[in-house]
Design an enzyme around this catalytic site. Sequence first.
Site, mmCIF file in Angstrom:
data_model
loop_
_atom_site.group_PDB
_atom_site.id
_atom_site.type_symbol
_atom_site.label_atom_id
_atom_site.label_comp_id
_atom_site.label_asym_id
_atom_site.label_seq_id
_atom_site.Cartn_x
_atom_site.Cartn_y
_atom_site.Cartn_z
ATOM 1 N N LYS A 206 0.842 -1.202 0.000
ATOM 2 C CA LYS A 206 0.000 0.000 0.000
ATOM 3 C C LYS A 206 0.879 1.255 0.000
ATOM 4 C CE LYS A 206 -3.296 2.469 2.929
ATOM 5 N NZ LYS A 206 -3.995 2.481 4.243
ATOM 6 N N GLU B 147 10.452 -4.899 3.267
ATOM 7 C CA GLU B 147 10.456 -6.290 2.843
ATOM 8 C C GLU B 147 10.018 -6.499 1.393
ATOM 9 O OE1 GLU B 147 9.105 -5.062 5.577
ATOM 10 O OE2 GLU B 147 9.607 -6.239 7.348
ATOM 11 N N GLY C 206 -4.442 -1.346 5.603
ATOM 12 C CA GLY C 206 -3.755 -2.472 4.968
ATOM 13 C C GLY C 206 -4.342 -3.815 5.360
ATOM 14 N N ARG C 207 -4.604 -4.003 6.673
ATOM 15 C CA ARG C 207 -5.099 -5.300 7.120
ATOM 16 C C ARG C 207 -6.572 -5.525 6.762
ATOM 17 N NH1 ARG C 207 -3.604 -1.990 11.007
ATOM 18 N NH2 ARG C 207 -5.138 -1.118 12.467
ATOM 19 N N GLU D 178 -3.143 -5.742 15.633
ATOM 20 C CA GLU D 178 -2.717 -4.442 15.091
ATOM 21 C C GLU D 178 -3.855 -3.422 15.232
ATOM 22 O OE1 GLU D 178 -1.184 -3.709 10.824
ATOM 23 O OE2 GLU D 178 0.597 -4.314 11.966
ATOM 24 N N HIS E 287 -3.166 -31.642 20.167
ATOM 25 C CA HIS E 287 -1.922 -32.353 20.483
ATOM 26 C C HIS E 287 -0.775 -31.376 20.698
ATOM 27 C CE1 HIS E 287 -3.847 -36.147 19.224
ATOM 28 N NE2 HIS E 287 -4.485 -35.354 18.372
ATOM 29 N N LYS F 22 10.595 0.394 13.280
ATOM 30 C CA LYS F 22 11.131 0.590 11.922
ATOM 31 C C LYS F 22 12.180 1.719 11.920
ATOM 32 C CE LYS F 22 6.879 -0.683 9.386
ATOM 33 N NZ LYS F 22 5.803 -0.156 8.499
#
Length: 519
Positions: A180, A186, A239-240, A325, A356, A484
């Site tokens: 965005k 990354e 974004g999410r 977030e 488990h 960041k």
Amino acid sequence: MSLSQSPAWQRFRAAALSADRNGSELRIIDAPGLRLDLSAQAGSDELREAGAALLAQQDFDAARAALFDGGPANWTEQRPAWHTALRSPEPPAMVARAVLGERERLRQFVREADAAGRYRCVLHLGIGGSDWGPRLVTRALRHEGLRREVRFASNVDSHAVADAMSRLDPHDTLVIVASKSFTTTEPLANAEVAMNWLREAGVADPVRQVVAITANVEAALDLGISPDRIFQMWDWVGGRYSLWSAIGLPIALALGADTFDRLLAGAAAMDEHFRHAPLAANAPAQMALAGVANRSVLGYDSLVIAPYDSRLYHIVPWAQQLEMESLGKVATRDGSPCGVPTGPAVWGMSGTDCQHTFFQWLHQDAAGAPVDFILCEQPDHAYACHHELLIANCLAQRAALLRGKTYEEALAETSAVESDPARARLLARHRVHPGGRPSSLIVLPRLDAYTLGALLALYEHKVFTQGVLWGINPFDQWGVEFGKTLAKNIIKELDACAPQAPSQDPSTRYWIDAIARRG
Ligand code: F6P
């Protein structure tokens, strides 16, 4: 007045503490694409009425209307949070042209690629909200038939992108750079690796095999991506919450544009339910109230999500970002702290693997955690008996968490196998289950694009409603910026010749020097 001192909160708190927690009342809400069973949550008429009063005190109706109408739902950044517009069949006039235009561009791109038989593979480079949604959906709906293989690389450690590219044909792979902001380290680092990969393979015009999805068109143009290969998203969607935008391109390439349309339709149907269903039958709102009672009153620090279907494996990290977030903050509109515990830590795993792995903790830890169980009635495979095993285990785990096991019940068990009464009593102590542990059950008739879209929108609106209840902004994420910034400073210092910043703590200083010296 802080929330915790408000009369409506005090009433809600008292009602939650005194509510029934043994699941004696069946509470199932029908919603588009799914049914929500809240029977194993704290419940009473008083708690339902107190929840309605709390929502009223927090101006929920006005906040919900603003969400759908494009008001400043993201009030620290003074922006709308208009993810509902992205999936609406008739988006609001203010954004209809942009939304429908990009949606049609996406469809046309996919149709042309399908017709030309182009791009047998897709390499999707994004992170967070530009990755989890497409990753979750393409994996969850793979049984509907994959038209292309989509690989995802999000981490910057380069092993991720190397793994994703392994054995792909660079001449038949579309690279998607999804960001965005188009400033996130990354995807841009991974894009550099991928574009070098295309060049080194001799791809004639590498940049023609690269598509960008972003709200920062200028930055994508600066990377050399041509305008017809740039799909736009906008800063009025978080974004999410952006899966429903062109960020969904890999979904359409993998599964077809029609499947992406059905995903949007399921979410849009949940939007209408959230907007118009009466409160008592409003699935997101009731799920939100149960979560606030668990987190802020009954003292559960976390929430477990257990999809009893391995195709939904990625719903856990998707929900972790959505919930943590959005709700992992305390500041309210006037900057004062909320005053009660807010967003829980979210974790989980597909069932039955989770049984488990950590269900011992859920059953017998002193605290435990609420669980969202997710189940699909139809298996979409040929092994009906295996599906029955899955369903039986899901229902059994819920029942065990709810019912528990008393010392007397445990003693009856141990006495039947242990002849020494003292030892039988000792062993019984180890077999007691406290019980009264809350859970929700979400049942989909089957896992398809529509029901999945509805499920994801359910969680989005639950999170929004909890933001309203706590008075916090579920659409900003100031907490991710500080790290960041520090990382940028450390990157400079890792250059051995760079001046050392005096502000580092001793440990960080030690490791910067040690690694910089290694060179
Ligand atoms: O994690 C921080 C964050 O800004 C998320 O909110 C976002 O989904 C992710 O990074 C990726 O951001 P972008 O899509 O701008 O690259």
